[in-house]
Design a protein around this motif. Structure first.
Motif, PDB file in Angstrom:
ATOM      1  N   UNK A  86       3.470   3.363  24.139  1.00  0.00           N
ATOM      2  CA  UNK A  86       3.747   3.851  24.975  1.00  0.00           C
ATOM      3  C   UNK A  86       3.082   3.680  26.360  1.00  0.00           C
ATOM      4  N   UNK A  87       1.929   3.216  26.315  1.00  0.00           N
ATOM      5  CA  UNK A  87       1.285   2.536  27.396  1.00  0.00           C
ATOM      6  C   UNK A  87       1.167   1.225  27.971  1.00  0.00           C
ATOM      7  N   UNK A  88       2.095   0.476  27.242  1.00  0.00           N
ATOM      8  CA  UNK A  88       2.437  -0.838  27.307  1.00  0.00           C
ATOM      9  C   UNK A  88       1.653  -2.054  26.951  1.00  0.00           C
ATOM     10  N   UNK A  89       1.255  -1.507  25.692  1.00  0.00           N
ATOM     11  CA  UNK A  89       0.376  -2.348  24.970  1.00  0.00           C
ATOM     12  C   UNK A  89       0.971  -2.471  23.475  1.00  0.00           C
ATOM     13  N   UNK A  90       0.945  -3.651  22.475  1.00  0.00           N
ATOM     14  CA  UNK A  90       1.438  -3.597  21.281  1.00  0.00           C
ATOM     15  C   UNK A  90       0.177  -4.320  20.470  1.00  0.00           C
ATOM     16  N   UNK A  91       0.632  -4.161  19.023  1.00  0.00           N
ATOM     17  CA  UNK A  91      -0.323  -4.917  18.103  1.00  0.00           C
ATOM     18  C   UNK A  91       0.100  -6.089  17.854  1.00  0.00           C
ATOM     19  N   UNK A 150      -4.107  -7.531  14.294  1.00  0.00           N
ATOM     20  CA  UNK A 150      -4.550  -6.074  14.810  1.00  0.00           C
ATOM     21  C   UNK A 150      -5.140  -5.891  16.092  1.00  0.00           C
ATOM     22  N   UNK A 151      -5.238  -7.127  16.886  1.00  0.00           N
ATOM     23  CA  UNK A 151      -5.581  -7.000  18.178  1.00  0.00           C
ATOM     24  C   UNK A 151      -4.272  -6.557  19.034  1.00  0.00           C
ATOM     25  N   UNK A 152      -4.770  -5.851  20.122  1.00  0.00           N
ATOM     26  CA  UNK A 152      -3.787  -5.126  21.065  1.00  0.00           C
ATOM     27  C   UNK A 152      -3.485  -5.890  22.181  1.00  0.00           C
ATOM     28  N   UNK A 165       3.729  -7.337  28.326  1.00  0.00           N
ATOM     29  CA  UNK A 165       4.090  -8.330  29.195  1.00  0.00           C
ATOM     30  C   UNK A 165       3.401  -9.715  28.999  1.00  0.00           C
ATOM     31  N   UNK A 166       2.578  -9.837  27.892  1.00  0.00           N
ATOM     32  CA  UNK A 166       1.801 -11.260  27.636  1.00  0.00           C
ATOM     33  C   UNK A 166       3.024 -12.260  27.268  1.00  0.00           C
ATOM     34  N   UNK A 167       2.689 -13.438  27.698  1.00  0.00           N
ATOM     35  CA  UNK A 167       3.549 -14.404  27.014  1.00  0.00           C
ATOM     36  C   UNK A 167       3.691 -14.716  25.693  1.00  0.00           C
ATOM     37  N   UNK A 168       2.933 -14.025  24.767  1.00  0.00           N
ATOM     38  CA  UNK A 168       2.984 -14.130  23.475  1.00  0.00           C
ATOM     39  C   UNK A 168       4.270 -13.146  23.090  1.00  0.00           C
ATOM     40  N   UNK A 169       4.214 -12.012  23.603  1.00  0.00           N
ATOM     41  CA  UNK A 169       5.184 -11.006  23.478  1.00  0.00           C
ATOM     42  C   UNK A 169       6.576 -11.568  23.709  1.00  0.00           C
TER      43      UNK A 169
END
Length: 181
Positions: free
Chosen positions: A14-19, A23-25, A29-33
């Protein structure tokens, strides 16, 4: 197999990050995602293409591609993990060569279309190109398995050839681009 998807709504993003798979978050908006999303979108487009009637051989090839796309996604999701190999690339290249032998020589640009299946194959082709661009963007920041990059590059060729094959099997010719039409 463990129950890995026991909870779908986690609210952790909900705050703009993902796992990631390790396990790392990271930021959504990261190129990986971006890359992971493009590969997922391509796999969904292949699933839509599979809804069209076609020969069993083509269905099996598309299912092979779906599984390999899931492998590409796994490599993107888990930094440092690899599973695509030269053999996967060679399989795709052999299939493209085999299909090209059955198609008329192409001397002009063609437009996407013809049958619904061919049009969907062209959607897969253009989506594969975007997925490849996104993966190359990621590769500029963090090294990616060369076989993943090459596999996505070959997939746009594969879907181009598949679209032509599907039209040919339906008795349609390619739709040639006409300058100043």
């Amino acid at each position: 197999m463990s129950n890995r998807l026991s909870q779908i709504v986690t609210k952790t993003g909900d705050q703009g990050s993902t796992s990631l798979g390790d396990g790392q978050r990271i930021a959504k908006s990261h190129p990986r995602i971006h890359s992971l999303g493009s590969v997922d979108e391509l796999n969904s487009a292949v699933g839509l293409l599979l809804c069209c009637p076609m020969r069993d051989e083509l269905i099996q090839e598309l299912q092979f591609i779906q599984h390999r796309l899931f492998d590409v996604g796994a490599e993107i999701c888990i930094p440092g993990y690899t599973c695509l190999t030269q053999a996967h690339l060679e399989h795709l290249e052999a299939y493209i060569s085999e299909q090209l032998e059955t198609l008329p020589e192409l001397k002009e640009f063609i437009l996407p279309g013809g049958t619904e299946a061919a049009a969907r194959a062209h959607i897969c082709r253009s989506t594969a190109r975007r997925a490849e661009r996104d993966l190359f963007t990621l590769n500029e920041a963090e090294a990616v398995n060369d076989y993943c990059l090459q596999f996505l590059n070959r997939l746009s060729d594969y879907f181009f050839v598949l679209a032509r094959t599907l039209n040919k099997e339906a008795g349609l010719s390619d739709i040639f681009w006409k300058k100043d039409h």
